[in-house]
Design an enzyme around this catalytic site. Structure first.
Site, PDB file in Angstrom:
ATOM      1  N   ALA A 131       0.840  -1.203   0.000  1.00 51.45           N
ATOM      2  CA  ALA A 131       0.000   0.000   0.000  1.00 51.45           C
ATOM      3  C   ALA A 131       0.875   1.253   0.000  1.00 51.45           C
ATOM      4  O   ALA A 131       0.605   2.218  -0.734  1.00 51.45           O
ATOM      5  CB  ALA A 131      -0.938   0.004   1.206  1.00 51.45           C
ATOM      6  N   ASP A 132       1.917   1.251   0.791  1.00 55.61           N
ATOM      7  CA  ASP A 132       2.868   2.365   0.797  1.00 55.61           C
ATOM      8  C   ASP A 132       3.572   2.485  -0.551  1.00 55.61           C
ATOM      9  O   ASP A 132       3.710   3.578  -1.109  1.00 55.61           O
ATOM     10  CB  ASP A 132       3.917   2.156   1.889  1.00 55.61           C
ATOM     11  CG  ASP A 132       3.442   2.600   3.254  1.00 55.61           C
ATOM     12  OD1 ASP A 132       2.920   3.713   3.378  1.00 55.61           O
ATOM     13  OD2 ASP A 132       3.598   1.826   4.215  1.00 55.61           O
TER      14      ASP A 132
END
Length: 401
Positions: free
Chosen positions: A173-174
């Site tokens: 996600a990052d």
């Protein structure tokens, strides 16, 4: 390391990011030639400097920090103090891009929000990377990778069918938020070339997470049904999964009907071609449990290495399930030069995972190792901004740098 110009040489980035999503974005810009000035808290720096163990041998830096902070100049600056904010404004006179990943509204109290800067710096490209974007009911919330993986649906898709939901083993996600941020910045740079106008790039981790749900997201939109967890099986192709071998596991990727026919004829399974349940990919998907049960004893008949050799001879997709030790020892990974060695400011040599983008004319460059905290204070404050020794000393005495 090389000083060869890259495709973004001539652009300067003011980097107000920390941890992973933002630094991933700014490292990519740095790899492509941009001059990235990373602003860090005096005495502490980016939180990830302490995300350890492991520390990189011979340094005081975490392996985590070293992984996403090459090609950056570190300047310590307390932006909570008016003098620090004044330095930021002096830097902005020399910068094309600002990247930040503070909570929504947090930079406004320092006079550094997009709304506060856009009139004074009309050519500025201002990229904000947050958990949920600048608008919407969740905008004020903090964003964390595991939280976004949960809320974004990928955890519901990951894991064994009868097991618990699982997050991906790396912080995707990052990483995706950082990469989408870089894409948005490059689009804004092109727009500025055409119009002279800067703009804000608003990246929400949840947005980018929803965007890469890809075929599974589309499967839901087409049916209205939540896709089930399938372990290592593919939702739309069969067989496309892991199988046990005589000495381990292998991934078998049969992407279409001709490939399945080739598999059956090469490995003594011609009879399956006469079975209606195996005749087309949609039917194999509908009977995926039968496909797995039928092929499992076949796949156990050879070692992983034997299967890789035999399947590759038939041009059938396959591969071993490598550990990271296997990955970095792989001759193809080595031939593609996916690991590079750099000289760190401590004097130690550090290894980094190289940039995967291959450009024929202006490839990514590794110009400088991840910096020691405040390593470039003098270079930037005096060399770029023209501060004399007395002015820098005053800032240091006040704890601004």
């Amino acid at each position: 390391m090389t000083d060869r110009p890259g495709p973004l040489t001539g652009l300067r980035v003011l980097d107000l990011t920390r941890v992973l999503a933002g630094p991933t974005c700014t490292q990519m810009l740095g790899d492509m030639g941009a001059d990235v000035i990373k602003i860090e808290r005096p005495g502490a720096g980016d939180d990830t400097r302490g995300f350890a163990p492991p520390f990189w041998p011979g340094t005081e830096e975490s392996a985590y920090f070293i992984g996403v902070n090459r090609n950056k100049r570190s300047v310590t600056l307390d932006i909570a103090k008016p003098e620090g904010q004044a330095v930021i404004h002096r830097l902005l006179e020399h910068c094309d891009i600002l990247v930040e990943n503070f909570k929504v509204g947090a930079l406004a109290k320092y006079g550094l929000s997009w709304e506060q800067l856009k009139a004074k710096y009309p050519r500025l490209i201002y990229c904000s990377i947050t958990g949920f974007g600048q608008t919407g009911p969740y905008a004020p919330r903090p964003g964390y990778d595991a939280l976004i993986q949960a809320m974004g649906g990928v955890m519901s898709l990951t894991g064994e069918p009868n097991g618990s939901p699982q997050k991906v083993g790396v912080p995707v996600a990052d990483l995706f938020a950082g990469l989408y941020g870089c894409i948005g910045i490059l689009a804004a740079v092109n727009h500025r070339h055409a119009t002279g106008e800067g703009q804000q790039v608003d990246i929400g981790m949840l947005d980018t997470h929803v965007a890469w749900l890809a075929n599974q997201g589309m499967n839901f939109l087409a049916t209205g049904e939540n896709p089930p967890r399938l372990g290592n099986q593919h939702p739309n192709i069969s067989p496309y999964q892991e199988f046990p071998t005589k000495d381990g596991y292998i991934i078998l990727a049969v992407g279409n009907d001709p490939t399945f026919e080739r598999f059956c004829k090469a490995f003594g399974q011609e009879h399956l071609l006469q079975d209606e349940r195996f005749s087309t990919n949609p039917k194999r998907v509908a009977n995926r449990d039968l496909v797995t049960e039928t092929l499992t004893p076949v796949m156990k008949g050879k070692t992983t290495a034997e299967w890789v050799e035999a399947l590759e001879a038939q041009k059938i997709g396959c591969g071993p399930i490598n550990t990271l030790k296997d990955v970095f020892a792989d001759p193809h990974v080595q031939a593609r030069e996916m690991v590079a060695t750099m000289r760190h400011g401590s004097g130690a040599e550090v290894q980094v995972i190289a940039n995967p983008v291959k450009l024929s004319a202006t490839p990514p460059t590794l110009r400088s190792a991840p910096p020691v905290l405040g390593e470039h204070n003098e270079e930037v404050l005096s060399g770029l901004l023209g501060m004399d020794a007395a002015e820098v000393a005053v800032l240091r005495d006040k704890g601004v740098v």
